[in-house]
Design a protein around this motif. Structure first.
Motif, PDB file in Angstrom:
ATOM      1  N   GLU A  55       9.882  -3.727   2.612  1.00 35.19           N
ATOM      2  CA  GLU A  55       8.786  -4.101   2.155  1.00 35.19           C
ATOM      3  C   GLU A  55       7.955  -3.004   1.254  1.00 35.19           C
ATOM      4  N   GLY A  56       8.825  -1.948   0.799  1.00 33.96           N
ATOM      5  CA  GLY A  56       8.241  -0.883   0.104  1.00 33.96           C
ATOM      6  C   GLY A  56       7.379  -0.028   0.970  1.00 33.96           C
ATOM      7  N   GLN A  57       7.120  -0.203   2.041  1.00 39.83           N
ATOM      8  CA  GLN A  57       6.306   0.534   2.900  1.00 39.83           C
ATOM      9  C   GLN A  57       6.577   2.168   3.155  1.00 39.83           C
ATOM     10  N   ALA A  66       4.489   0.266  -1.955  1.00 40.64           N
ATOM     11  CA  ALA A  66       3.622  -1.010  -2.007  1.00 40.64           C
ATOM     12  C   ALA A  66       2.574  -0.860  -1.152  1.00 40.64           C
ATOM     13  N   PRO A  67       1.527  -1.929  -1.385  1.00 42.23           N
ATOM     14  CA  PRO A  67       1.246  -2.769  -2.353  1.00 42.23           C
ATOM     15  C   PRO A  67       0.554  -2.274  -3.711  1.00 42.23           C
ATOM     16  N   ASN A  68       0.494  -0.896  -3.876  1.00 42.60           N
ATOM     17  CA  ASN A  68      -0.208  -0.518  -4.774  1.00 42.60           C
ATOM     18  C   ASN A  68       0.514   0.659  -5.471  1.00 42.60           C
ATOM     19  N   PRO A  69       1.860   0.213  -6.346  1.00 46.39           N
ATOM     20  CA  PRO A  69       2.445   0.856  -6.989  1.00 46.39           C
ATOM     21  C   PRO A  69       1.725   1.463  -8.220  1.00 46.39           C
ATOM     22  N   LEU A  70       2.263   2.521  -8.432  1.00 49.45           N
ATOM     23  CA  LEU A  70       1.806   3.255  -9.857  1.00 49.45           C
ATOM     24  C   LEU A  70       1.643   2.070 -11.023  1.00 49.45           C
TER      25      LEU A  70
END
Ligand code: HEC
Length: 123
Positions: A55-57, A66-70
């Motif tokens: 989940e990109g966590q 995630a959930p706030n990538p660059l």
């Protein structure tokens, strides 16, 4: 002289630390439209999950993305030319649209629950 070198080394380390901070929330400027479902497949197929988790966590080998990538420009630039332990992904491996799809996937992941909802921490 030696002190100057030491100070320069600190400055370099500090700059790296700032860049490694999780990105702040907010709408990224001009992120291209992406297909989150396709992004999910690419995130797995290209091995991002191995370090950043499904989940990109974040995981043992990579930070939360995630959930706030660059913002998208910074995100794409980083994936093309990482500065640390992450391998680079060229345009041959991941086209610009692939990055946009992965970006859409990361942006649609669930937010972690606020720490205040944890009963063990709220006494
Ligand atoms: C071998 C492990 C590994 C793989 C595979 C990997 N990363 Fe990374 N990634 C890292 C590490 C470690 C960092 C922290 C900085 C560094 O060392 O480059 C990072 C940093 C990042 C950052 C910058 C994070 C920030 O907020 O500054 C982004 C964006 C990113 N990765 C996206 C991806 C994407 C997308 C993929 C798949 C296409 C991927 N990574 C694959 C290990 C990995």
């Amino acid at each position: 002289m030696r002190r100057a070198i030491f100070a320069a080394a600190i400055a370099v380390v500090a700059a790296g630390a700032v860049q490694a901070q999780p990105p702040s929330s907010g709408q990224p400027a001009a992120a291209p439209a992406g297909d989150a479902d396709r992004g999910k497949t690419l995130f797995t197929r290209n091995g991002c999950y191995q370090c950043h988790n499904y989940e990109g966590q974040g995981g043992a080998a990579g930070p939360r993305i995630a959930p706030n990538p660059l913002p998208f420009r910074g995100f794409a630039a980083y994936v093309r030319a990482p500065r640390g332990d992450m391998p680079p992904y060229t345009v041959k491996v991941m086209a610009e649209q692939d990055l946009a799809d992965v970006y859409a996937y990361l942006r649609t992941r669930a937010r972690p629950r606020d720490v205040s909802t944890n009963p063990l921490l709220s006494r």
